[in-house]
Design a protein around this motif. Structure first.
Motif, mmCIF file in Angstrom:
data_model
loop_
_atom_site.group_PDB
_atom_site.id
_atom_site.type_symbol
_atom_site.label_atom_id
_atom_site.label_comp_id
_atom_site.label_asym_id
_atom_site.label_seq_id
_atom_site.Cartn_x
_atom_site.Cartn_y
_atom_site.Cartn_z
ATOM 1 N N TYR A 48 51.580 37.076 37.927
ATOM 2 C CA TYR A 48 51.238 36.679 39.288
ATOM 3 C C TYR A 48 50.878 37.946 40.044
ATOM 4 O O TYR A 48 51.684 38.869 40.141
ATOM 5 C CB TYR A 48 52.424 35.973 39.956
ATOM 6 C CG TYR A 48 52.062 35.319 41.263
ATOM 7 C CD1 TYR A 48 51.611 34.010 41.283
ATOM 8 C CD2 TYR A 48 52.164 36.008 42.458
ATOM 9 C CE1 TYR A 48 51.279 33.391 42.478
ATOM 10 C CE2 TYR A 48 51.828 35.411 43.650
ATOM 11 C CZ TYR A 48 51.376 34.096 43.665
ATOM 12 O OH TYR A 48 51.037 33.485 44.841
ATOM 13 N N ASN A 49 49.658 37.992 40.569
ATOM 14 C CA ASN A 49 49.189 39.171 41.287
ATOM 15 C C ASN A 49 49.144 38.874 42.781
ATOM 16 O O ASN A 49 48.479 37.917 43.200
ATOM 17 C CB ASN A 49 47.780 39.564 40.830
ATOM 18 C CG ASN A 49 47.735 39.964 39.385
ATOM 19 O OD1 ASN A 49 48.365 39.354 38.544
ATOM 20 N ND2 ASN A 49 46.946 40.972 39.082
ATOM 21 N N PHE A 50 49.821 39.694 43.563
ATOM 22 C CA PHE A 50 49.745 39.622 45.013
ATOM 23 C C PHE A 50 48.554 40.480 45.441
ATOM 24 O O PHE A 50 48.606 41.708 45.339
ATOM 25 C CB PHE A 50 51.031 40.140 45.658
ATOM 26 C CG PHE A 50 52.228 39.306 45.336
ATOM 27 C CD1 PHE A 50 52.521 38.165 46.086
ATOM 28 C CD2 PHE A 50 53.064 39.640 44.280
ATOM 29 C CE1 PHE A 50 53.620 37.394 45.799
ATOM 30 C CE2 PHE A 50 54.176 38.872 43.980
ATOM 31 C CZ PHE A 50 54.455 37.737 44.740
ATOM 32 N N ASN A 86 45.848 34.920 45.996
ATOM 33 C CA ASN A 86 46.614 35.581 44.951
ATOM 34 C C ASN A 86 46.152 35.028 43.612
ATOM 35 O O ASN A 86 45.439 34.022 43.551
ATOM 36 C CB ASN A 86 48.112 35.346 45.152
ATOM 37 C CG ASN A 86 48.642 36.113 46.340
ATOM 38 O OD1 ASN A 86 48.035 37.078 46.784
ATOM 39 N ND2 ASN A 86 49.772 35.679 46.873
#
Length: 178
Positions: A160-162, A113
């Motif tokens: 925050y990138n999943f 992530n």
């Protein structure tokens, strides 16, 4: 409009000091927007990259066309208009464009992530809030003014990138080792 009046400023004096914060008055202005952004990344190692982006945002306001507010106080058995506010909040019901900008740094975590920190801005050249105010207290000079807002802002961004990479890796491993 937030202001405070001393009871002794009036003749006869007010029963109590006047605080406009005590008034339950809510003036909602909702802006619906559709942003389109392009982002460029400069990877300098496998665990991080710099990014910068720009775009265009289509905005529409759902606020009232015009709102006029009067603040009155009671002196003795008379009412006195101590302040007033006239405001237009939706760009005359016309949509407008603004221009988002962003720049920062992102790190790729062990779980694949991505976490990032950056600066962002939304620059607008359209005044969608425009108004006039006046405050009139006896034995004081009249206070009048103009205010407006384009909605331009600068801020700090934490994102925050999943990525879903762990899920995809697990599926690949499950196919290899059933």
């Amino acid at each position: 409009m937030i202001f405070f009046l001393k009871k002794e400023a009036f003749s006869p004096p007010l029963a109590a000091d006047y605080n406009s914060r005590d008034i339950n008055y809510y003036f909602p202005v909702i802006i619906l927007s559709l942003p389109v952004l392009l982002e460029k990344r400069w990877e300098y190692k496998h665990s991080g990259y710099l990014y910068a982006g720009a775009g265009i945002r289509f905005n529409v306001s759902t606020g009232y066309d015009l709102d006029a507010t009067s603040y009155r106080v009671q002196t003795g058995n008379q009412f006195y208009e101590a302040a007033g506010l006239d405001v237009s909040t939706n760009n005359d019901a016309k949509p407008w464009f603004s221009f988002p900008l962003l720049a920062g740094h992102s790190w790729v975590l062990k779980n694949f992530n991505i976490i990032g920190v950056g600066l962002l801005a939304d620059v607008s050249f359209t005044t969608y809030v425009d108004g006039r105010y006046r405050i009139d207290i006896p034995s004081q000079p009249l206070t009048e003014g103009h205010y407006s807002s384009t909605g331009t802002y600068w801020g700090l961004s934490i994102r925050y990138n999943f990525t879903g990479t762990n899920y995809r890796l697990r599926k690949v491993l499950e196919k290899k080792n059933p």
